[in-house]
Design an enzyme around this catalytic site. Structure first.
Site, PDB file in Angstrom:
ATOM      1  N   PRO A   2       0.828  -1.207   0.000  1.00  0.00           N
ATOM      2  CA  PRO A   2       0.000   0.000   0.000  1.00  0.00           C
ATOM      3  C   PRO A   2       0.864   1.260   0.000  1.00  0.00           C
ATOM      4  O   PRO A   2       1.862   1.343   0.710  1.00  0.00           O
ATOM      5  CB  PRO A   2      -0.799  -0.119   1.304  1.00  0.00           C
ATOM      6  CG  PRO A   2      -0.753  -1.566   1.657  1.00  0.00           C
ATOM      7  CD  PRO A   2       0.560  -2.063   1.151  1.00  0.00           C
ATOM      8  N   GLU A   3       0.455   2.228  -0.816  1.00  0.00           N
ATOM      9  CA  GLU A   3       1.155   3.498  -0.910  1.00  0.00           C
ATOM     10  C   GLU A   3       0.213   4.614  -0.459  1.00  0.00           C
ATOM     11  O   GLU A   3      -0.829   4.342   0.148  1.00  0.00           O
ATOM     12  CB  GLU A   3       1.664   3.693  -2.335  1.00  0.00           C
ATOM     13  CG  GLU A   3       2.573   2.554  -2.808  1.00  0.00           C
ATOM     14  CD  GLU A   3       3.026   2.687  -4.254  1.00  0.00           C
ATOM     15  OE1 GLU A   3       3.150   3.834  -4.744  1.00  0.00           O
ATOM     16  OE2 GLU A   3       3.253   1.651  -4.904  1.00  0.00           O
ATOM     17  N   LYS A  58       3.048   6.405   4.189  1.00  0.00           N
ATOM     18  CA  LYS A  58       2.381   5.114   4.055  1.00  0.00           C
ATOM     19  C   LYS A  58       1.857   4.595   5.396  1.00  0.00           C
ATOM     20  O   LYS A  58       1.468   3.429   5.501  1.00  0.00           O
ATOM     21  CB  LYS A  58       3.348   4.089   3.457  1.00  0.00           C
ATOM     22  CG  LYS A  58       3.884   4.455   2.081  1.00  0.00           C
ATOM     23  CD  LYS A  58       4.874   3.410   1.589  1.00  0.00           C
ATOM     24  CE  LYS A  58       5.520   3.806   0.279  1.00  0.00           C
ATOM     25  NZ  LYS A  58       6.508   2.812  -0.194  1.00  0.00           N
ATOM     26  N   ARG A 259      14.083  -3.163  -7.504  1.00  0.00           N
ATOM     27  CA  ARG A 259      12.646  -2.908  -7.658  1.00  0.00           C
ATOM     28  C   ARG A 259      12.261  -2.992  -9.132  1.00  0.00           C
ATOM     29  O   ARG A 259      12.941  -2.436 -10.005  1.00  0.00           O
ATOM     30  CB  ARG A 259      12.289  -1.515  -7.116  1.00  0.00           C
ATOM     31  CG  ARG A 259      12.671  -1.297  -5.656  1.00  0.00           C
ATOM     32  CD  ARG A 259      11.891  -2.201  -4.711  1.00  0.00           C
ATOM     33  NE  ARG A 259      10.496  -1.890  -4.661  1.00  0.00           N
ATOM     34  CZ  ARG A 259       9.965  -0.965  -3.863  1.00  0.00           C
ATOM     35  NH1 ARG A 259      10.740  -0.248  -3.054  1.00  0.00           N
ATOM     36  NH2 ARG A 259       8.668  -0.744  -3.845  1.00  0.00           N
TER      37      ARG A 259
END
Length: 269
Positions: A2-3, A58, A259
């Protein structure tokens, strides 16, 4: 993970459900998900009113009547569900906060946590975070000033929580796409005009993400039709090998600083 848009969506939806409600029971199924003795955690949280829910980067902050704060970071794989025992998903629950017959279930907190802090401790834990990108005081001039001191790949900088709080893998990709800039590009090679466009894209993409409930599609309560609505609006994230909606070129994937990074080789330069 979640951002900012996901956590803002959770904050808004949970405010309608539990703001000003009293925690009637606390259940701890995994001691490592909290930061203090479980009995002390329960004693401090139980029978307390949730006076407010805020977001910082976050994180979610559940502020209690006794001036303590439950600081939540869902990390990778974490999510929440609010409802009755019969409605809860068939998943392992690490922590449960009860509000009468309804419960707030914290799920997948293997890397995430729900920690209890006083006000000073909370401020210390969040002190390294950069500015909130949607704060009206975070102007384009402030953005240009901050990015002027950065070097290296754009993707890595956008993920740096001390640079700007709340942006992660999904929205960094979408922001770069809307700005027409490759996330693999070195910041020193981005001119001021493109940097300003990047700022505008950041605002637009994050606001759109919030409007459509973020990209993570586990509903937070039964009948929740908002959460996860941004998933189908992603232009490049998690779309490697698929055609770009804008030009038809094939979306590619690269790995930067461990990433996954997605972009259109034609629309972004």
């Amino acid at each position: 993970m979640p951002e900012l848009p996901e956590m803002e969506n959770y904050k808004n939806l949970l405010k309608d459900k539990i703001a000003n409600q009293v925690v009637t029971d606390v259940q701890i199924n995994r001691d490592k998900s909290i930061n203090i003795n479980p009995d002390l955690f329960k004693k401090t949280v139980q029978h307390q009113q949730i006076v407010d829910i805020k977001r910082r980067g976050k994180h979610l902050l559940f502020q209690l009547k006794n001036e303590q704060t439950l600081l939540l970071h869902l990390m990778l794989g974490g999510w929440m569900f609010f409802g009755t025992e019969s409605e809860k998903p068939n998943r392992t629950i690490q922590v449960r906060l009860s509000f009468g017959q309804n419960h707030l279930y914290f799920i997948g907190l293997r890397l995430g946590y729900l920690h209890l802090y006083n006000q000073t401790q909370t401020e210390e834990k969040l002190s390294d975070l950069g500015p909130e990108p949607l704060n009206p005081e975070f102007t384009v001039n402030e953005f240009l000033k901050r990015i002027a001191s950065k070097h290296g790949r754009l993707k890595t900088t956008l993920l740096d929580q001390s640079f700007i709080a709340g942006i992660g893998n999904c929205y960094s990709a979408e922001i770069c796409f809307q700005a027409g800039i490759k996330p693999t590009k070195d910041i020193d090679d981005i001119n001021d005009s493109d940097r300003s466009r990047l700022y505008d894209s950041m605002k637009n993409v994050l606001q759109d993400g919030i409007k459509h409930g973020g990209y993570m599609d586990n509903p937070i309560f039964k009948g929740d039709t908002l959460t996860g609505g941004f998933n189908n609006r992603c232009q490049v994230y998690n779309r490697e090998g698929q055609p770009c909606y804008r030009c038809g070129a094939t979306i590619v994937i690269e790995v930067i600083s461990s990433r996954k990074t997605y972009y259109c080789p034609n629309c972004q330069s």
